[in-house]
Design a protein around this motif. Structure first.
Motif, PDB file in Angstrom:
ATOM      1  N   CYS A   1       1.392  -1.200  -0.426  1.00 60.60           N
ATOM      2  CA  CYS A   1      -0.206  -0.194  -0.162  1.00 60.60           C
ATOM      3  C   CYS A   1       0.823   1.686  -0.216  1.00 60.60           C
ATOM      4  O   CYS A   1       0.163   2.554   0.642  1.00 60.60           O
TER       5      CYS A   1
ATOM      6  N   ARG B   1      -0.368   5.110  -1.280  1.00 60.09           N
ATOM      7  CA  ARG B   1      -1.982   5.150  -0.702  1.00 60.09           C
ATOM      8  C   ARG B   1      -1.328   6.328   0.623  1.00 60.09           C
ATOM      9  O   ARG B   1      -2.482   6.068   1.469  1.00 60.09           O
TER      10      ARG B   1
ATOM     11  N   ASP C   1      -7.096  -2.018   3.777  1.00 58.39           N
ATOM     12  CA  ASP C   1      -6.369  -3.072   2.896  1.00 58.39           C
ATOM     13  C   ASP C   1      -7.112  -3.112   1.998  1.00 58.39           C
ATOM     14  O   ASP C   1      -8.728  -3.531   1.940  1.00 58.39           O
ATOM     15  N   LYS C   2      -6.880  -3.552   0.915  1.00 58.65           N
ATOM     16  CA  LYS C   2      -7.458  -3.818  -0.669  1.00 58.65           C
ATOM     17  C   LYS C   2      -8.068  -4.834  -0.499  1.00 58.65           C
ATOM     18  O   LYS C   2      -9.147  -5.137  -0.979  1.00 58.65           O
ATOM     19  N   ARG C   3      -7.348  -5.997   0.172  1.00 59.83           N
ATOM     20  CA  ARG C   3      -7.525  -7.672   0.013  1.00 59.83           C
ATOM     21  C   ARG C   3      -8.610  -7.414   1.401  1.00 59.83           C
ATOM     22  O   ARG C   3      -9.068  -8.486   0.997  1.00 59.83           O
TER      23      ARG C   3
ATOM     24  N   ASP D   1     -11.427  -6.416   4.350  1.00 58.24           N
ATOM     25  CA  ASP D   1     -11.919  -4.904   4.899  1.00 58.24           C
ATOM     26  C   ASP D   1     -11.581  -5.012   6.651  1.00 58.24           C
ATOM     27  O   ASP D   1     -11.854  -3.337   6.757  1.00 58.24           O
TER      28      ASP D   1
END
Lengths: 269, 90
Positions: A52, A55, A77-79, A81
């Motif tokens: 990340c 970001r 995190d994108k993977r 929630d």
């Protein structure tokens, strides 16, 4: 209230950040709201290992100094929630981590999360002592190698004497051993300290043994915590370790040499 | 020669983990003893050296103060080596 876990080792390069990334992702994947904090002010790396890094807007020190609030600084995190990353500052020096400031941020996190994982820097300077001061549990990451084992023992001394729990005469920090970069082959050849050797010397509860594995480098190359690599030995070993931390009793895997059949004996592999 | 080397190498390798373990056991025990010793010991040692130096010449590196904790009793041990040129004044 969250449980605060410090990932520590004393020595550098033994796998603290890899472990922090894998462990926090493992907890999040099991449904626990988890925050992972990089305490390595000036040498931020957790964001890279977690994938990340692009970001990052605000960091831990910004929050301590009141230049941003937690919601602005936490990166989801994108993977998963359930997983949030609080990156370290790349520019400030470690003196920015005051006990009062760190305590305030941890307290706020503890209201909203189940687990807060503190990725400690190497050494015993401020970043490292701050990461462990407020801990409830400690994962002592150790390589089967003399300097790492010695440094781990040193950290145990600090955990026992210079933590909030120690100073307030509360129940001591729960300490767990995580042996990383373990090579059953080299142990078998007598070139490397065995799990038992390290456990005998440190006398700690063994939470897991992570085998030396190419999957770890592949994972950090691509910014994916290795625990998400279900196919790899290291990924599975981290999954087991998370299970054990949560109270499951799982046998330790990857400790012995894979049994070779006649075919592989003859043709290698 | 190749075969001999093989055996020699494998025997040496057998040793290195064992050596590591033995060195660590000693070192860690020593580190822990150091860590667990009461905080007054260094100061006590300084003051003892100061007092003894009034009467005899001593090498401050050859003074050791240690506390050994036993099950039934603790032993405070003071060890001073007088150097050869220490002639007590009469």
């Amino acid at each position: 209230m969250a449980r605060i876990i410090v990932v520590t080792s004393g020595k550098g390069g033994v796998g603290k950040t890899t472990t922090s990334a894998a462990f926090s992702m493992g907890l999040a994947r099991r449904g626990y709201r988890t925050a992972v904090i990089d305490f390595d002010v000036g040498l931020r790396n957790l964001d890279l290992v977690m994938g990340c890094e692009r970001r990052v807007v605000y960091d831990f020190v910004n929050v301590i100094n009141g230049e941003a609030n937690l919601n602005q600084a936490l990166i989801r995190d994108k993977r998963s929630d359930n997983l949030y990353v609080l990156p370290a500052s790349q520019t400030r020096d470690k003196e920015a981590l005051t006990r009062e400031g760190v305590g305030r941020v941890l307290e706020e996190l503890a209201q909203n999360f189940d687990y807060v994982v503190c990725d400690s820097p190497a050494g015993i300077e401020r970043g490292a002592t701050m990461a462990m001061y407020f801990a409830d549990d400690a994962l002592v990451v150790t390589n089967p190698e003399v300097s790492s084992v010695r440094d781990s023992d040193r950290m145990l001394g600090i955990l026992a004497s210079k933590s909030r729990r120690a100073e307030n005469n509360e129940e001591p920090i729960r300490e767990f051993l995580l042996l990383t970069r373990y090579s059953p082959e080299r142990v078998h050849r007598g070139e490397m300290l065995s799990v038992k050797d390290v456990q005998d010397i440190l006398s700690l509860d063994l939470l897991g043994v992570i085998p030396e594995s190419p999957a770890v480098l592949t994972a950090s190359n691509s910014g994916v915590p290795v625990i998400l690599d279900d196919q790899s030995d290291a990924g599975q070993a981290y999954q087991d370790m998370v299970g054990r931390y949560l109270g499951e009793s799982l046998p330790h895997r990857f400790l012995d040499l894979p049994k070779k059949g006649l075919f592989s004996r003859l043709f290698g592999g | 020669m190749g075969l001999l080397d093989y055996f020699r190498a494998s025997r040496n390798k057998k040793g290195s983990a064992t050596v590591a373990r033995e060195r660590l056991q000693i070192l860690v025990a020593h580190d822990r003893a150091e860590r667990d010793r009461p905080s007054y010991l260094p100061k006590l040692q300084e003051e003892l050296i100061a007092v003894i130096s009034k009467y005899v010449k001593i090498d401050r590196n050859k003074v050791s103060v240690s506390l050994e904790r036993g099950e039934r009793q603790d032993i405070l041990e003071l060890n001073i080596v007088l150097s050869d040129d220490t002639v007590p004044s009469r």
